[in-house]
Write an enzyme that holds these catalytic residues in place. Structure first.
Site, PDB file in Angstrom:
ATOM      1  N   SER A 193      -0.486  -4.274  10.727  1.00  0.00           N
ATOM      2  CA  SER A 193       0.009  -3.086  10.041  1.00  0.00           C
ATOM      3  C   SER A 193      -1.006  -1.987  10.303  1.00  0.00           C
ATOM      4  CB  SER A 193       0.142  -3.379   8.550  1.00  0.00           C
ATOM      5  OG  SER A 193      -0.718  -2.552   7.805  1.00  0.00           O
ATOM      6  N   LYS A 194      -0.495  -0.771  10.387  1.00  0.00           N
ATOM      7  CA  LYS A 194      -1.402   0.323  10.727  1.00  0.00           C
ATOM      8  C   LYS A 194      -2.481   0.519   9.667  1.00  0.00           C
ATOM      9  CE  LYS A 194       1.727   2.393  13.930  1.00  0.00           C
ATOM     10  NZ  LYS A 194       2.818   3.278  14.205  1.00  0.00           N
ATOM     11  N   ARG A 195      -2.225  -0.063   8.491  1.00  0.00           N
ATOM     12  CA  ARG A 195      -3.211   0.098   7.414  1.00  0.00           C
ATOM     13  C   ARG A 195      -4.317  -0.951   7.489  1.00  0.00           C
ATOM     14  NH1 ARG A 195       1.630   1.345   5.496  1.00  0.00           N
ATOM     15  NH2 ARG A 195       2.107  -0.821   5.082  1.00  0.00           N
ATOM     16  N   ASP A 196      -4.127  -1.941   8.334  1.00  0.00           N
ATOM     17  CA  ASP A 196      -5.110  -3.021   8.466  1.00  0.00           C
ATOM     18  C   ASP A 196      -6.363  -2.480   9.153  1.00  0.00           C
ATOM     19  OD1 ASP A 196      -6.535  -5.277   9.070  1.00  0.00           O
ATOM     20  OD2 ASP A 196      -4.816  -6.420   9.806  1.00  0.00           O
TER      21      ASP A 196
END
Ligand code: GLU
Length: 464
Positions: A255-258
């Protein structure tokens, strides 16, 4: 429809090139090139609020850096296919939507946001788990309808036939089928006049004669809707293949938030990774070669990219493996190529020795630069606690009386070994620390030589 293989990568310019996007682009590229076809880059930029400045250029630049050059793009359009940015194709979508309305295959839906929500709530109360739009739900007077029509207060929905089966033989997953009753009439043109993704992508794929669509598996639920549009328009559809997800090392979808992982190609470019290594690594995220070979050049990958070998199970983004690939390509670089980047201003002998030695182990150009700095910005003091000992004084007295060369440094090490009967760590460690001021490094005689006579002799004198 032509028989020519044409694939495409169609990002939204909402940000930089992500690992997942790069993998999709790469697979489409390899697929097209394997069959001697064309790879197209086009832009899905109708979600104006989410577009970022420079998004398109960044996508194209990063792809080019990886070695993925599209045959057609907004900058290299084939006039036959019109524009390559959706925002510049709005008339086409509009005209096709109007045609669909004319043939009763689509209709204007006049519900306001509130009315739509009410319909949702009613279905929920009735225990319906997933919402299906009911085209007969809205009851408004002909006057109200005329008013909303005049003010463009409507969206356009595709009129789905009852109990129709939409199916496709997925290149990755085999046969998938979905019933129209499980989808419901969906929006093809929003109330702001912009086409939805599902509608625009079909119009684009058809009009650009795309033969194969490879994309992430998050699009599987969109495919039946797209097939419904192809059927309504009586267009042949392309073949679809949905690539498995890429996970992090814990097996969770990237996920781009990882933040445990750098996810943008730009990050790796800035760190000095070798694009050939990333190209090779990405090709194995969801595909394997029949001969199980891993290290493959672009040409080899193109030649071997058989779609039957697309993987059905998720693929792990393993940075250690990516490092390994980058390292393998680093080793193959000529010193001339490397020095174009490092710009070493020492004599040829030194430069050759440095590059020959250090390119064996470096993953990135930045790492090579750091290695180089050990010699360019030499430490003034030894910051590792160390005491004078027998090994050092013996080694120093031997070497200080010799010509400074790799061979002589090596024989000074050997003579010290024989004279004192010490070997291994007890022999190498004191010599390495005292001469290089480092605990680790390449082959000892070479590392010492790279520091140069002046520095090494000055350091040795303290121990002799
Ligand atoms: N813009 C879409 C995406 O980036 C394209 C999907 C497709 O390939 O159909 O996911």
């Amino acid at each position: 429809m032509t028989n020519k293989i044409r694939t495409r990568y169609a990002p939204s310019p909402t940000g930089y090139l992500h690992i997942g996007g790069a993998r999709t682009a790469l697979f489409n590229y390899l697929y097209a090139k394997h069959f001697g076809g064309e790879f197209i880059f086009r832009l899905e930029d109708t979600d104006i609020e989410r577009n970022v400045e420079g998004g398109e250029a960044s996508q194209l630049d990063n792809l080019a850096w990886l070695g993925i050059i599209p045959d057609e793009s907004p900058l290299k359009p084939n006039k036959k296919y019109g524009k390559y940015r959706q925002s510049e194709r709005l008339d086409l979508y509009k005209q096709i939507a109007e045609d669909l309305i004319k043939h009763n295959l689509a209709y204007k839906a006049y519900d306001s946001t509130e009315e739509l929500k009410k319909q949702h709530d009613e279905q929920e109360k009735a225990g319906i788990v997933s919402f299906r739009y009911d085209r007969n739900w809205l009851k408004i007077s002909p006057e109200e309808k005329a008013k909303r029509d005049k003010n463009n207060e409507y969206s356009i929905r595709l009129a789905l036939p009852k109990n129709e089966v939409y199916e496709w033989n997925d290149l990755v997953r085999g046969l998938i089928s979905v019933n129209s009753d499980d989808i419901g009439d969906f929006v093809i043109v929003k109330s702001d006049g912009y086409p939805t993704y599902n509608f625009a992508v079909v119009v684009d794929d058809h009009s650009m004669e795309i033969s194969h669509v490879l994309r992430g598996e998050e699009h599987i639920t969109n495919t039946p809707k797209q097939i419904a549009i192809y059927k309504a328009l009586k267009w042949d559809m392309p073949l679809f293949g949905h690539l498995t997800i890429i996970t992090n090392m814990e097996g969770k979808k990237l996920s781009k938030r990882d933040t445990s992982l750098k996810q943008f190609i730009e990050d790796y470019k800035n760190e000095g990774y070798l694009p050939e290594g990333i190209f090779n690594f990405l090709a194995l995220l969801g595909w394997t070669s029949a001969d199980a070979k891993e290290l493959m050049t672009k040409e080899e990958l193109i030649q071997k990219f058989e779609p039957e070998r697309l993987s059905k199970s998720p693929s792990k983004f393993d940075i250690i493996k990516m490092d390994w690939f980058s390292k393998q390509y680093m080793k193959t670089k000529s010193n001339e190529e490397l020095n174009k980047i490092l710009k070493i201003k020492k004599d040829k002998e030194w430069t050759t020795l440095f590059l020959d030695t250090y390119k064996q182990n470096a993953v990135t150009y930045n790492q090579l630069k750091e290695d180089l700095n050990i010699y360019l910005k030499t430490k003034k003091t030894l910051d590792i606690p160390y005491e004078k000992n027998n090994v050092l004084s013996t080694f120093a007295s031997i070497l200080l009386n010799k010509e400074f060369s790799i061979e002589n440094i090596q024989s000074a090490i050997d003579e010290t070994k024989n004279k004192l009967n010490v070997k291994g760590k007890d022999l190498f460690m004191p010599i390495r620390i005292a001469t290089t001021y480092e605990e680790h490094g390449p082959e000892l005689a070479k590392a010492i030589f790279l520091f140069g006579k002046e520095i090494v002799f000055e350091r040795l004198k303290k121990w002799s």
